[in-house]
Design an enzyme around this catalytic site. Sequence first.
Site, PDB file in Angstrom:
ATOM      1  N   ASP A  85       0.821  -1.216   0.000  1.00  0.00           N
ATOM      2  CA  ASP A  85       0.000   0.000   0.000  1.00  0.00           C
ATOM      3  C   ASP A  85       0.856   1.267   0.000  1.00  0.00           C
ATOM      4  O   ASP A  85       0.327   2.377   0.009  1.00  0.00           O
ATOM      5  CB  ASP A  85      -0.965  -0.001   1.187  1.00  0.00           C
ATOM      6  CG  ASP A  85      -0.282  -0.302   2.506  1.00  0.00           C
ATOM      7  OD1 ASP A  85       0.619  -1.163   2.541  1.00  0.00           O
ATOM      8  OD2 ASP A  85      -0.640   0.319   3.519  1.00  0.00           O
TER       9      ASP A  85
ATOM     10  N   GLU B 125      11.827   1.500  15.456  1.00  0.00           N
ATOM     11  CA  GLU B 125      11.590   2.566  14.484  1.00  0.00           C
ATOM     12  C   GLU B 125      11.003   3.767  15.232  1.00  0.00           C
ATOM     13  O   GLU B 125      11.608   4.826  15.285  1.00  0.00           O
ATOM     14  CB  GLU B 125      10.633   2.083  13.383  1.00  0.00           C
ATOM     15  CG  GLU B 125      10.335   3.127  12.327  1.00  0.00           C
ATOM     16  CD  GLU B 125       9.243   2.688  11.341  1.00  0.00           C
ATOM     17  OE1 GLU B 125       8.441   1.793  11.679  1.00  0.00           O
ATOM     18  OE2 GLU B 125       9.189   3.271  10.243  1.00  0.00           O
TER      19      GLU B 125
END
Length: 370
Positions: A30, A214
Amino acid sequence: MSAPDQEYRLPNGGPSIAALPKVSLHDHLDGGLRPTTIAELAPAAGIELPEGDLGAWIAAQADSGSLVEYLKTFEITVGVMQTAEALTRVAHEFVLDLAADGVIHGEVRWAPEQHLTRGLTLDAAVEAVQQGIDDAIDDLAERGHEISIGQILCALRHTGESLAIAELALRHRENGVVAFDIAGPEIGFPAAGHRAAFDLLATEFLPVTVHAGEADGLDSIRGALLDGRALRLGHGVRLADDVSVIGRETDRTTVGLGPIATWVRDREITLELAPSSNLQTGAIAFWGTEMYDHPFDLLYQLGFRVTVNTDNRLMSATSLSRELALLSQAFDYDLNDFQVFQLNAAAAAFLPLEDRDALADRIALGFEEA
Ligand SMILES: [Zn+2]
């Protein structure tokens, strides 16, 4: 401006980076649509698009420093991927675009639970994506480009579907699914919350990678390793938090590794680093805001198994070739370094050993001929 249209080379010239054989391990379905495809699919999906150059608008939103604006771009891409036809088309084009960038093995990840708003079942969604992948592999074979592609199914950290997605991955492991991942908001949603899924996958020996290190730090990486039994880390940049300077002389800096960094390095747990994305999302904010601030080089020099990835090609207006070019500008890398990154990725691919060895041979040959 569409990045993959450009030709990337080392600062001092040399072969086109796109012509080098490459392995892409961390690339979201996506996050890799063609802007033209979004524009074509949007009306039927009831999605209104901004005026003007869609690719540039998406890249600007993603670069705005606002997570809300960044996530809006995924509302659009996920929004147009709610039918079997749309998923098949997007997956097909995704693989063609990887091939055009010189990728010989790619792993495409996505979260099936986000694609059910118009009546698809989880299984039908996975089959639709696999159809697009298979079609693209056939198209490319006719043109003489051999590529292998695996699906990585992502569960979301903040929803309660991880066990269902793990079961889904197991049902499709003979039909294209090679691994499981968890993605989504890292802070406040630890891997431990998904133990049932991870336990099942471990029992069935399906490989796991986990987005960790992250948005959050070492505790999250610990969770990925202990609760997730992750064989790779999605990003893992914050591992650099576990590296400390213990001595500095004029020409020499001595560093020490904490227990988590030691484990990851010594066990060769692969880091799926995505330089541009890491800058955009603030994952490396502790170290700075420029590419040369990225701890990529520190981790590489210390012997971690680093790999180069795109994460979201559309949002970062990038390609694997461009990421390599950016790293070479920041850290003076040459073709030998690029080859190490590709061999690292081949070694870490969720493929049988003989297939990984074959990839390594293709990489070595391709770099030799470059
Ligand atoms: Zn990612």
